[in-house]
Design a protein around this motif. Structure first.
Motif, PDB file in Angstrom:
ATOM      1  N   PRO A   1       0.838  -1.211   0.000  1.00  0.00           N
ATOM      2  CA  PRO A   1       0.000   0.000   0.000  1.00  0.00           C
ATOM      3  C   PRO A   1       0.865   1.249   0.000  1.00  0.00           C
ATOM      4  O   PRO A   1       1.964   1.263   0.549  1.00  0.00           O
ATOM      5  CB  PRO A   1      -0.782  -0.127   1.312  1.00  0.00           C
ATOM      6  CG  PRO A   1       0.098  -0.958   2.203  1.00  0.00           C
ATOM      7  CD  PRO A   1       0.791  -1.933   1.285  1.00  0.00           C
ATOM      8  N   GLY A   2       0.372   2.306  -0.627  1.00  0.00           N
ATOM      9  CA  GLY A   2       1.074   3.577  -0.560  1.00  0.00           C
ATOM     10  C   GLY A   2       1.042   4.098   0.866  1.00  0.00           C
ATOM     11  O   GLY A   2       0.019   4.007   1.553  1.00  0.00           O
ATOM     12  N   TYR A   3       2.156   4.668   1.301  1.00  0.00           N
ATOM     13  CA  TYR A   3       2.220   5.066   2.701  1.00  0.00           C
ATOM     14  C   TYR A   3       1.340   6.283   2.998  1.00  0.00           C
ATOM     15  O   TYR A   3       0.903   6.475   4.128  1.00  0.00           O
ATOM     16  CB  TYR A   3       3.667   5.341   3.120  1.00  0.00           C
ATOM     17  CG  TYR A   3       3.850   5.311   4.622  1.00  0.00           C
ATOM     18  CD1 TYR A   3       3.866   4.112   5.313  1.00  0.00           C
ATOM     19  CD2 TYR A   3       3.963   6.484   5.351  1.00  0.00           C
ATOM     20  CE1 TYR A   3       4.004   4.067   6.694  1.00  0.00           C
ATOM     21  CE2 TYR A   3       4.106   6.468   6.730  1.00  0.00           C
ATOM     22  CZ  TYR A   3       4.128   5.258   7.393  1.00  0.00           C
ATOM     23  OH  TYR A   3       4.259   5.219   8.760  1.00  0.00           O
ATOM     24  N   SER A   4       1.040   7.092   1.997  1.00  0.00           N
ATOM     25  CA  SER A   4       0.140   8.227   2.218  1.00  0.00           C
ATOM     26  C   SER A   4      -1.206   7.761   2.743  1.00  0.00           C
ATOM     27  O   SER A   4      -1.793   8.384   3.636  1.00  0.00           O
ATOM     28  CB  SER A   4      -0.054   9.020   0.928  1.00  0.00           C
ATOM     29  OG  SER A   4       1.086   9.774   0.621  1.00  0.00           O
ATOM     30  N   SER A   5      -1.717   6.667   2.197  1.00  0.00           N
ATOM     31  CA  SER A   5      -2.995   6.123   2.681  1.00  0.00           C
ATOM     32  C   SER A   5      -2.796   5.236   3.906  1.00  0.00           C
ATOM     33  O   SER A   5      -3.583   5.289   4.859  1.00  0.00           O
ATOM     34  CB  SER A   5      -3.696   5.341   1.570  1.00  0.00           C
ATOM     35  OG  SER A   5      -2.856   4.296   1.085  1.00  0.00           O
ATOM     36  N   TYR A   6      -1.733   4.441   3.910  1.00  0.00           N
ATOM     37  CA  TYR A   6      -1.459   3.538   5.035  1.00  0.00           C
ATOM     38  C   TYR A   6      -1.327   4.314   6.340  1.00  0.00           C
ATOM     39  O   TYR A   6      -1.843   3.897   7.391  1.00  0.00           O
ATOM     40  CB  TYR A   6      -0.185   2.757   4.746  1.00  0.00           C
ATOM     41  CG  TYR A   6       0.214   1.755   5.805  1.00  0.00           C
ATOM     42  CD1 TYR A   6      -0.342   0.467   5.820  1.00  0.00           C
ATOM     43  CD2 TYR A   6       1.159   2.072   6.777  1.00  0.00           C
ATOM     44  CE1 TYR A   6       0.027  -0.458   6.784  1.00  0.00           C
ATOM     45  CE2 TYR A   6       1.536   1.159   7.740  1.00  0.00           C
ATOM     46  CZ  TYR A   6       0.969  -0.111   7.741  1.00  0.00           C
ATOM     47  OH  TYR A   6       1.340  -1.022   8.702  1.00  0.00           O
ATOM     48  N   SER A   7      -0.666   5.467   6.295  1.00  0.00           N
ATOM     49  CA  SER A   7      -0.394   6.230   7.512  1.00  0.00           C
ATOM     50  C   SER A   7      -1.612   6.985   8.025  1.00  0.00           C
ATOM     51  O   SER A   7      -1.589   7.525   9.133  1.00  0.00           O
ATOM     52  CB  SER A   7       0.749   7.225   7.262  1.00  0.00           C
ATOM     53  OG  SER A   7       0.412   8.131   6.226  1.00  0.00           O
ATOM     54  N   GLN A   8      -2.695   7.013   7.242  1.00  0.00           N
ATOM     55  CA  GLN A   8      -3.915   7.671   7.696  1.00  0.00           C
ATOM     56  C   GLN A   8      -4.838   6.735   8.450  1.00  0.00           C
ATOM     57  O   GLN A   8      -5.935   7.123   8.863  1.00  0.00           O
ATOM     58  CB  GLN A   8      -4.655   8.273   6.501  1.00  0.00           C
ATOM     59  CG  GLN A   8      -3.904   9.410   5.838  1.00  0.00           C
ATOM     60  CD  GLN A   8      -4.690  10.066   4.720  1.00  0.00           C
ATOM     61  OE1 GLN A   8      -5.854  10.400   4.886  1.00  0.00           O
ATOM     62  NE2 GLN A   8      -4.052  10.242   3.576  1.00  0.00           N
TER      63      GLN A   8
ATOM     64  N   ASP B   1      -2.560  11.913  18.199  1.00  0.00           N
ATOM     65  CA  ASP B   1      -3.952  11.577  17.903  1.00  0.00           C
ATOM     66  C   ASP B   1      -4.128  10.080  17.661  1.00  0.00           C
ATOM     67  O   ASP B   1      -4.977   9.663  16.870  1.00  0.00           O
ATOM     68  CB  ASP B   1      -4.437  12.383  16.688  1.00  0.00           C
ATOM     69  CG  ASP B   1      -5.956  12.365  16.530  1.00  0.00           C
ATOM     70  OD1 ASP B   1      -6.661  12.171  17.530  1.00  0.00           O
ATOM     71  OD2 ASP B   1      -6.433  12.543  15.384  1.00  0.00           O
ATOM     72  N   GLY B   2      -3.296   9.289  18.316  1.00  0.00           N
ATOM     73  CA  GLY B   2      -3.410   7.845  18.207  1.00  0.00           C
ATOM     74  C   GLY B   2      -2.737   7.244  16.994  1.00  0.00           C
ATOM     75  O   GLY B   2      -2.650   6.018  16.875  1.00  0.00           O
ATOM     76  N   TYR B   3      -2.238   8.073  16.087  1.00  0.00           N
ATOM     77  CA  TYR B   3      -1.630   7.557  14.867  1.00  0.00           C
ATOM     78  C   TYR B   3      -0.203   7.063  15.083  1.00  0.00           C
ATOM     79  O   TYR B   3       0.339   6.344  14.237  1.00  0.00           O
ATOM     80  CB  TYR B   3      -1.655   8.616  13.765  1.00  0.00           C
ATOM     81  CG  TYR B   3      -3.026   8.845  13.188  1.00  0.00           C
ATOM     82  CD1 TYR B   3      -3.501   8.091  12.117  1.00  0.00           C
ATOM     83  CD2 TYR B   3      -3.873   9.811  13.724  1.00  0.00           C
ATOM     84  CE1 TYR B   3      -4.768   8.290  11.597  1.00  0.00           C
ATOM     85  CE2 TYR B   3      -5.142  10.028  13.215  1.00  0.00           C
ATOM     86  CZ  TYR B   3      -5.588   9.261  12.157  1.00  0.00           C
ATOM     87  OH  TYR B   3      -6.844   9.459  11.644  1.00  0.00           O
ATOM     88  N   GLY B   4       0.435   7.482  16.175  1.00  0.00           N
ATOM     89  CA  GLY B   4       1.789   7.005  16.445  1.00  0.00           C
ATOM     90  C   GLY B   4       2.830   7.573  15.505  1.00  0.00           C
ATOM     91  O   GLY B   4       3.870   6.964  15.287  1.00  0.00           O
ATOM     92  N   LEU B   5       2.556   8.744  14.944  1.00  0.00           N
ATOM     93  CA  LEU B   5       3.495   9.453  14.080  1.00  0.00           C
ATOM     94  C   LEU B   5       3.526  10.917  14.498  1.00  0.00           C
ATOM     95  O   LEU B   5       2.538  11.450  15.013  1.00  0.00           O
ATOM     96  CB  LEU B   5       3.083   9.336  12.610  1.00  0.00           C
ATOM     97  CG  LEU B   5       3.168   7.944  11.970  1.00  0.00           C
ATOM     98  CD1 LEU B   5       2.501   7.956  10.603  1.00  0.00           C
ATOM     99  CD2 LEU B   5       4.610   7.479  11.858  1.00  0.00           C
ATOM    100  N   ILE B   6       4.667  11.569  14.246  1.00  0.00           N
ATOM    101  CA  ILE B   6       4.811  12.978  14.585  1.00  0.00           C
ATOM    102  C   ILE B   6       4.237  13.823  13.457  1.00  0.00           C
ATOM    103  O   ILE B   6       4.663  13.721  12.309  1.00  0.00           O
ATOM    104  CB  ILE B   6       6.294  13.344  14.815  1.00  0.00           C
ATOM    105  CG1 ILE B   6       6.944  12.374  15.795  1.00  0.00           C
ATOM    106  CG2 ILE B   6       6.408  14.783  15.296  1.00  0.00           C
ATOM    107  CD1 ILE B   6       6.327  12.337  17.167  1.00  0.00           C
ATOM    108  N   HIS B   7       3.268  14.658  13.789  1.00  0.00           N
ATOM    109  CA  HIS B   7       2.651  15.517  12.788  1.00  0.00           C
ATOM    110  C   HIS B   7       3.471  16.789  12.594  1.00  0.00           C
ATOM    111  O   HIS B   7       4.343  17.115  13.393  1.00  0.00           O
ATOM    112  CB  HIS B   7       1.227  15.868  13.205  1.00  0.00           C
ATOM    113  CG  HIS B   7       0.349  14.667  13.409  1.00  0.00           C
ATOM    114  ND1 HIS B   7       0.125  13.744  12.417  1.00  0.00           N
ATOM    115  CD2 HIS B   7      -0.336  14.230  14.495  1.00  0.00           C
ATOM    116  CE1 HIS B   7      -0.682  12.793  12.871  1.00  0.00           C
ATOM    117  NE2 HIS B   7      -0.964  13.066  14.133  1.00  0.00           N
TER     118      HIS B   7
END
Length: 516
Positions: free
Chosen positions: A23-30, A460-466
């Motif tokens: 999967p593309g990471y743009s969608s995977y990371s959402q 926001d629960g995503y586990g990534l730095i915005h």
């Protein structure tokens, strides 16, 4: 010597695997991908499957496993394992070799959600891995060399530009950029993605060069390809951008760089028909655009000049060792570094409203000064991180107190995160990158713990730095895939593991948890 066989095959292998099943990471990371961490924040697991990662490094994987063993808090552990490898997992778009020299490694690193390579971003994206880089024989070392070589090519072709298209060797088509620009010097749209002149691009290239050399001692690499020519290009552009607006006789001097664009944002173009605001001679170099890609209020960016001075000086040691280096190159690097440092001391240190001496964010040499800080690095907050000065420097400490509070117009304060923001987004949008840098430039345990807690609760629960987070509403954020900020968080944890390992034994939960 290193082998280039794996490097030649790498782009073919990556393209085949990622193109068919990943999967593309743009969608995977959402998506908040399982398994969630077991702490209060229930952070998603955001690493692609190993076969879908754009670069795999056993050195990095070993470091992740080792540091995770030292982290007590399960949410902090999850955020570290997501963020530290994020650039390698997602952003190494292509690796290969130069068309005219199969020994010259190349690596094209995208910024994340934009399919282009920023000089500054790519340097900062790769920099965290210097912590595990020990010698020149690893694939990780090859990646460093590939990025440095490609940056060198770009800086020779278009030193006033900041973001670049894939190299022809990759077979990737140029990315379309719909903006309308009038820029001098002219540039090739098949090479350049955007042409905002940002002085920190030069600092980023030299910083990454310094990092590779400091970790490996491999001075020979820098004499084999185009590094010295790129440094000459950097020095020539720097000299042109040090020139004042008016000559000794008062005549207007046409600037080396101009930029106009059709834009909906005042910060997307330069004033005075693309020329920018007038400047006096200070010894510093102009930076019409900030590290945020926004146009400057005054062209002499103090933090960008700090970065350039520091890394011109340190990489002169590389030039010293090149048998075929242009005559006087190292001496010129040191001279320019010293002159910029003198200019910062004379023009960049000003009196704040409370009477204390602080660093201005921007000046013009006529007395104009901009008292603020921006979250993007280089920032005033990051001056010790850049190695420009000691964190106990009096003027720095005065500046730090100024910018980490209400006196800074871009200080964002709220119940969830308190950090410097940026005009790039809007007031009230705190940048976790700034909270990370606050921790990395502090020796105070409570200040570090507070900053880390605020970053931890900002995902926001995503586990990534915005990129940015509303300090009153953590569900209101920008950019879910921003590899530079993610890598910086991982770099901070690696730094704490080295200089303050006891802090990794703390609980960072929003409530008290009794340790076993």
């Amino acid at each position: 010597m290193w082998s280039s066989n794996a490097i030649v095959l790498a782009p073919l292998l990556i393209g085949r695997v990622l193109g068919q099943s990943c999967p593309g990471y743009s969608s995977y990371s959402q998506v908040r991908n399982p398994p969630l961490s077991t702490g209060a924040y229930k952070l998603a697991y955001q690493r692609p499957a190993p076969e879908c990662r754009t670069f795999n490094s056993s050195l990095v994987e070993d470091a992740i496993a080792q540091v995770k063993e030292d982290i007590y808090d399960v949410d902090l552990s999850r955020l570290f394992e997501n963020t530290f490898p994020n650039t390698l997992d997602t952003a190494i778009k292509w690796r290969g070799v130069a068309a005219n020299n199969t020994e010259e490694e190349l690596a094209f690193v995208i910024t994340g959600d934009i399919n282009a390579m920023w000089i500054r971003d790519s340097a900062n994206q790769i920099a965290p891995y210097k912590a595990v880089l020990k010698n020149q024989t690893s694939e990780l070392a090859s990646l460093f060399r590939g990025v440095i070589n490609l940056q060198a090519r770009y800086l020779i072709l278009s030193p006033y530009c900041n973001a670049f298209q894939p190299p022809p060797e990759s077979g990737m088509p140029p990315e379309q950029n719909g903006g309308v620009y009038a820029v001098t010097p002219a540039y090739d749209h098949n090479v350049v993605f955007t042409c905002n002149f940002e002085l920190d691009d030069f600092g980023g290239f030299l910083q990454l060069s310094h990092d590779y050399y400091a970790a490996t001692g491999d001075a020979g690499f820098f004499g084999r390809f185009q590094w010295a020519a790129a440094v000459q290009s950097v020095l020539a552009a720097t000299e042109a951008m040090r020139q004042p607006t008016y000559g000794p006789d008062g005549r207007w001097l046409r600037p080396a760089y101009t930029f106009q664009s059709q834009t909906m944002s005042a910060s997307g173009t330069l004033a005075n028909n693309g020329v920018g605001m007038p400047v006096n001679y200070t010894g510093m170099a102009r930076s019409p655009f900030r590290p945020s890609d926004d146009s400057a209020l005054f062209d002499f960016s103090v933090p960008a000049n700090m970065m350039l001075s520091r890394y011109l000086d340190s990489t002169a040691a590389i030039a010293d060792q090149l048998p075929n280096a242009p005559e006087g190159l190292a001496a010129q690097m040191r001279d320019v570094a010293a002159e910029i440092r003198e200019g910062i001391a004379e023009w960049g240190v000003v009196e704040a409203p409370d009477g204390r001496r602080v660093f201005a964010y921007e000046v013009d040499g006529f007395g104009g000064r901009n008292l603020m800080d921006d979250a993007n690095i280089p920032s005033l907050l990051s001056a010790p991180f850049l190695g420009y000065l000691d964190k106990n420097d009096t003027v720095y400490q005065n500046t730090r107190e100024f910018i980490l509070g209400r006196s800074n117009p871009w200080w964002c304060e709220g119940p969830y995160i308190n950090a410097v923001g940026s005009p790039h987004v809007r007031p009230g949008a705190a940048w976790p990158m700034s909270a990370i840098m606050r921790a990395m430039t502090s020796d105070d345990d409570m200040e570090i713990i507070t900053a880390v807690k605020e970053v931890l609760r900002s995902t926001d629960g995503y586990g990534l730095i915005h990129e940015s987070v509303n300090s009153f509403d953590t569900s209101d954020w920008t950019r879910q895939w921003f590899t530079w900020a993610n890598g910086l968080f991982g770099q901070m944890i690696m730094d704490l593991a080295d200089r303050k390992p006891h802090l990794l034994k703390e609980s960072f939960q929003p409530f008290f948890i009794e340790k076993d």
